[in-house]
Design a protein around this motif. Structure first.
Motif, PDB file in Angstrom:
ATOM      1  N   GLU A 370      -8.715   6.689   3.650  1.00 11.32           N
ATOM      2  CA  GLU A 370      -7.608   7.615   3.447  1.00 11.32           C
ATOM      3  C   GLU A 370      -7.142   8.135   4.792  1.00 11.32           C
ATOM      4  OE1 GLU A 370      -8.832  10.751   0.873  1.00 11.32           O
ATOM      5  OE2 GLU A 370      -9.281   9.429  -0.825  1.00 11.32           O
ATOM      6  N   THR A 385       4.395   7.524  -1.527  1.00  7.69           N
ATOM      7  CA  THR A 385       3.199   8.359  -1.644  1.00  7.69           C
ATOM      8  C   THR A 385       3.438   9.528  -2.604  1.00  7.69           C
ATOM      9  OG1 THR A 385       2.550   7.774   0.610  1.00  7.69           O
ATOM     10  CG2 THR A 385       1.534   9.733  -0.350  1.00  7.69           C
ATOM     11  N   GLN A 388       3.431   8.127  -6.139  1.00  7.15           N
ATOM     12  CA  GLN A 388       2.068   7.778  -6.540  1.00  7.15           C
ATOM     13  C   GLN A 388       1.291   9.024  -6.948  1.00  7.15           C
ATOM     14  OE1 GLN A 388       0.923   5.790  -2.932  1.00  7.15           O
ATOM     15  NE2 GLN A 388       1.147   3.742  -3.810  1.00  7.15           N
ATOM     16  N   ARG A 389       1.509  10.107  -6.222  1.00  9.96           N
ATOM     17  CA  ARG A 389       0.793  11.345  -6.538  1.00  9.96           C
ATOM     18  C   ARG A 389       1.314  11.946  -7.846  1.00  9.96           C
ATOM     19  NH1 ARG A 389       2.111  13.845  -2.304  1.00  9.96           N
ATOM     20  NH2 ARG A 389       0.407  13.028  -1.027  1.00  9.96           N
ATOM     21  N   ARG A 392       0.202   9.936 -10.834  1.00  4.58           N
ATOM     22  CA  ARG A 392      -1.263   9.761 -10.897  1.00  4.58           C
ATOM     23  C   ARG A 392      -1.636   8.272 -10.823  1.00  4.58           C
ATOM     24  NH1 ARG A 392       0.017  13.396 -14.710  1.00  4.58           N
ATOM     25  NH2 ARG A 392      -0.398  11.979 -16.436  1.00  4.58           N
ATOM     26  N   LYS A 394      -3.160   6.421  -8.054  1.00  5.97           N
ATOM     27  CA  LYS A 394      -3.784   6.423  -6.736  1.00  5.97           C
ATOM     28  C   LYS A 394      -4.123   5.002  -6.320  1.00  5.97           C
ATOM     29  CE  LYS A 394      -7.578   8.501  -4.109  1.00  5.97           C
ATOM     30  NZ  LYS A 394      -8.771   9.373  -4.167  1.00  5.97           N
ATOM     31  N   ALA A 396      -6.072   1.916  -4.898  1.00  8.85           N
ATOM     32  CA  ALA A 396      -7.507   1.640  -4.837  1.00  8.85           C
ATOM     33  C   ALA A 396      -7.713   0.201  -4.402  1.00  8.85           C
ATOM     34  CB  ALA A 396      -8.169   1.884  -6.196  1.00  8.85           C
ATOM     35  N   TRP A 450      -4.584  -2.371  -4.179  1.00 11.60           N
ATOM     36  CA  TRP A 450      -3.878  -2.037  -2.943  1.00 11.60           C
ATOM     37  C   TRP A 450      -4.537  -2.756  -1.773  1.00 11.60           C
ATOM     38  CZ3 TRP A 450       0.660   0.224  -2.076  1.00 11.60           C
ATOM     39  CH2 TRP A 450       0.992   0.525  -0.755  1.00 11.60           C
TER      40      TRP A 450
END
Length: 788
Positions: A370, A385, A388-389, A392, A394, A396, A450
């Motif tokens: 991160e 970003t 994505q937040r 929800r 995230k 990975a 990702w």
């Protein structure tokens, strides 16, 4: 049992040259010990100088390795390079040591502005092409020396990783002095070892070291690949070093921090760092003591999560075995090889299957780093970003299955985001088949993972806009204008609906209508129709206005219906097979339309194709099969068409092509086989034709027939084989003269008796005496009758 760390010897006059192996935990521990002892006033690290301003971010709470420095050319974001750092990377340890003590940190490698300009467009962009492992391609014209491999072979090892563990990870002593000495001897023999770009890099490093010495004296520590230590010790003049740098090309670059993964560290080519076991190295670096015991405990925990029976006794025995193997092999401590052998023998009971899981989850690992929000990023990355937040989602490193219900606002927004990213070339998610088996238009399934290089794809996509929506809209419009094939434009229209790009859709639809009106190729029109129909369905579930799309789809379908019959005449085998695929695709598309008139019009076209003599056999057979499946052709008519196709006046190759079209089913399907199983008249017609074909003709048609029947499922082929083995039955009268009525009507008593015990259990008929036994006998008689 604590893993010993090397103790450095007192440093002579001059900078402390700490030659390391990138991503080596032993080197990382040695660097920390050496810095504690030397207490330099400045730390110089091999890396791009443009990153000097980003160093303070390494101390932020939101920074969690593995991470990487990303440099890319401003006007050409695809030309990029990475410099990754793991928790156990010596450079990362040096950076964190210096930041904790307010000691300046400078990167001293050749600037990324030069290294990216020097690299060709077709070259991969590894984060450190000149790592001491010597990673890089080898070919007949240019052989690059792998220093670790050469040193390992010299020491009698056939595995460089094992040699490194024995010499550095598990032994006391001054590793820097030993490695520097070994590299010096190697470079005296091999020169630059095929790493021709090292000369300007090392010249730049020497210039930066001299500059630091003028400012801080000899209180300078240099952390670099051990391969470069002999070159930094070399006495050269400033003029000679500057001459090596004169005339180097230069590009304007941007640089930032991006998340990295252990999986990328384990890859040798592309963006990988070339270490085999980042998860194992991370464990060695972080374990405070007893690394073997702690590692095997992790392995046991993973196996228990997979419902395998592993007890504490298993772990104890595995530890003993690993230590015994190390003693027998003359190793100072048990390494990954010994622990793996112990796991295989004790915890996995000799099986390599669970070892694959252990390697994937632990030896390599799915760790994703991160970076803090303060890290520089292109506007598009910041918008991504933020989404994505809010959704929800995230990122990975581990692959994740995501099922979406498009009737919900959140899942619909997630779907739009993933489709927009795919349109921009950021393949974070790939559509997948739902594990639930649902085929409804309101459900979608995705497979998410990702990868670090997606940060480069986001930077590249930044030229289209500052938000994901704006960038996807601009990209779709540009792609539509540039598209050459009609199918490309229809696919783009489907993508716009899936991605919710309402502003781009009018442009795409205008171009689609123009291209459809000008394109007279039936194959192109037929290939474009399915995407339009799918777009209509997805538009409905997303609440999108698809009126214009429906008009174009209806006009396109009508043009296909008119042009298809003449296009199917006079085709060779390859063209006929291609057009058969278009027929299947158009039929699937028409079946999704809610217009009954269009469906009936399509059935008329199919009947014309099925009965027209000049049409290729594979297409006539396929059209007859579609009509039969749709109920628009009864069994007697199907048998009539087959008998005509298989008549003596038809060429055997053409007859075989008709059979393939009729019973071949869709691609990979076995529907035609099941049709022959259940309609024995059709099987009888095929059998009668095939047994009557001459020997020469049989040789010609056999490959086509083998291809047709090989697509059936094994059970279907077995059943057909059994029916043919029994031979035709002449009982009854076939509507086609001379054709047998059916196959294998007699009962196989032995096989029927074998079913009775299973049926008795299913029906709950138990054994017993007295009346119960009598009832069982009566039940048996009834079952025998039913089976018969």
């Amino acid at each position: 049992m604590t893993t010993p760390t090397p103790t450095p010897t007192p440093r002579a006059t001059g900078p402390a040259l700490l030659g390391v192996r990138h991503h080596g935990p032993g080197s990382a521990r040695a660097v920390r010990t050496a810095l504690d002892a030397a207490e330099p006033r400045i730390v110089l690290i091999e890396g791009p100088p443009e990153a000097d301003g980003l160093v303070p971010l390494a101390a932020e709470a939101g920074m969690r390795p593995p991470v990487a420095l990303l440099a890319h050319v401003v006007d050409e974001p695809g030309k990029s390079a990475f410099w990754p750092f793991a928790e156990f990377s010596p450079e990362w340890v040096a950076i964190r040591w210096a930041l904790a003590r307010d000691v300046p940190v400078r990167f001293i490698d050749l600037p990324a502005a030069h290294s990216l300009a020097l690299r060709g467009d077709d070259e991969p962009g590894p984060e450190d092409p000149e790592s001491p492992e010597g990673e890089g391609s080898e070919d007949e014209d240019s052989v690059r020396v792998d220093p670790l491999r050469v040193l390992a072979e010299t020491a009698g090892y056939d595995d460089a990783e094992r040699w490194w563990e024995d010499v550095v990870e598990h032994r006391d002593g001054d590793a820097f002095a030993a490695l520097g000495e070994a590299m010096g001897a190697l470079r005296e023999t091999c020169g630059d070892g095929g790493h021709d770009r090292d000369l300007p890099r090392e010249a730049y490093m020497r210039i930066q070291v001299r500059a630091a010495q003028r400012e801080f004296g000899d209180d300078v520590a240099v952390v670099c690949g051990a391969w470069h230590v002999p070159a930094l010790r070399q006495r050269t003049t400033v003029a000679a070093d500057r001459a090596l740098l004169k005339g180097l090309p230069k590009a304007k670059v941007d640089m930032t921090w991006v998340p990295w993964t252990h999986r990328r560290l384990a890859r040798v080519s592309g963006y990988g760092a070339g270490i085999d076991s980042p998860g194992w190295y991370g464990h060695l670096f972080s374990a405070p003591d007893r690394p073997v015991e702690r590692w095997l405990t992790k392995v046991a925990g993973l196996l228990r999560e997979e419902d395998r029976i592993v007890s504490s006794a298993h772990v104890i025995e595995a530890v003993r075995l690993a230590e015994t193997l190390a003693v027998m092999r003359g190793r100072p401590l048990a390494g990954l090889t010994e622990t793996t052998d112990a796991v295989r023998a004790v915890l996995c009971e000799g099986s390599d299957v669970p070892l694959a899981l252990i390697h994937d989850k632990l030896v390599v690992g799915d760790v994703l780093g991160e970076v803090p929000e303060a890290a520089p990023a292109v506007p598009l990355q910041r918008d991504l970003t933020r989404q994505q937040r809010s959704l929800r989602l995230k990122p990975a490193a581990a692959e994740k299955e995501l099922d979406l219900d498009l009737r919900g606002d959140t899942d619909a927004a997630r779907s739009r985001l993933l489709h927009r990213l795919r349109l921009l070339g950021v393949a974070w998610g790939e559509p997948a088949r739902s594990a639930r088996g649902s085929t409804g238009t309101f459900r979608e399934s995705w497979r998410l993972r990702w990868e670090p290089e997606l940060s480069v794809r986001v930077a590249e996509a930044g030229v289209w806009g500052t938000t994901v929506l704006a960038a996807a809209t601009a990209k779709a419009e540009t792609d539509a204008i540039a598209a050459r094939a009609l199918a490309d434009v229809t696919a783009l229209a489907e993508a716009c609906l899936l991605a919710g790009l309402a502003d781009a859709l009018p442009t795409v639809m205008r171009i689609l209508a123009d291209r459809a009106a000008l394109d007279a190729d039936v194959g192109h029109l037929a290939g474009a129709l399915p995407a339009l129909v799918r777009a209509l369905r997805y538009g409905d579930v997303r609440g999108t206005d698809t009126g214009a799309l429906a008009e174009v789809a209806a006009g396109l379908a009508e043009r296909v219906f008119v042009g298809l019959p003449p296009a199917c005449a006079g085709l060779d085998a390859e063209a006929a097979e291609e057009l058969r695929g278009h027929v299947d695709a158009v039929h699937s598309a028409v079946a999704l339309l809610e217009d009954a008139g269009v469906r009936e019009r399509w059935r008329t076209v199919l009947r014309v194709l099925a009965e027209r003599g000049g049409v290729a056999g594979v297409i006539r057979g396929r059209c007859a099969r579609i009509l039969l499946d749709e109920g628009a052709l009864d069994e007697d008519d199907a048998a009539r068409l087959m008998s005509l196709a298989l008549s003596p006046g038809t060429e055997p190759a053409e007859a075989a092509a008709w059979i393939e079209g009729f019973v071949g089913g869709t691609a990979g399907g076995s529907g035609g086989g099941l049709l022959l199983v259940h309609d024995e008249r059709l099987l009888g017609l095929v059998d009668a034709w095939l047994t009557g074909v001459s020997g020469d003709a049989f040789t010609d048609v056999l490959p086509l027939l083998r291809r047709t029947f090989s697509a059936y499922e094994p059970g279907v082929r077995r059943t057909l084989g059994e029916l043919v083995r029994r031979g035709p039955s002449e009982s009854g009268r076939s509507p086609i003269a001379g054709a047998p009525r059916g196959f294998g009507e007699e009962l196989d008593a032995e096989r029927a008796d074998a079913v009775l015990p299973v049926l008795r259990l299913l029906l709950g008929a138990g054994a017993g005496g007295g009346d119960g036994e009598s009832r069982d006998d009566e039940s048996d008689n009834g079952l025998e009758g039913a089976v018969a």
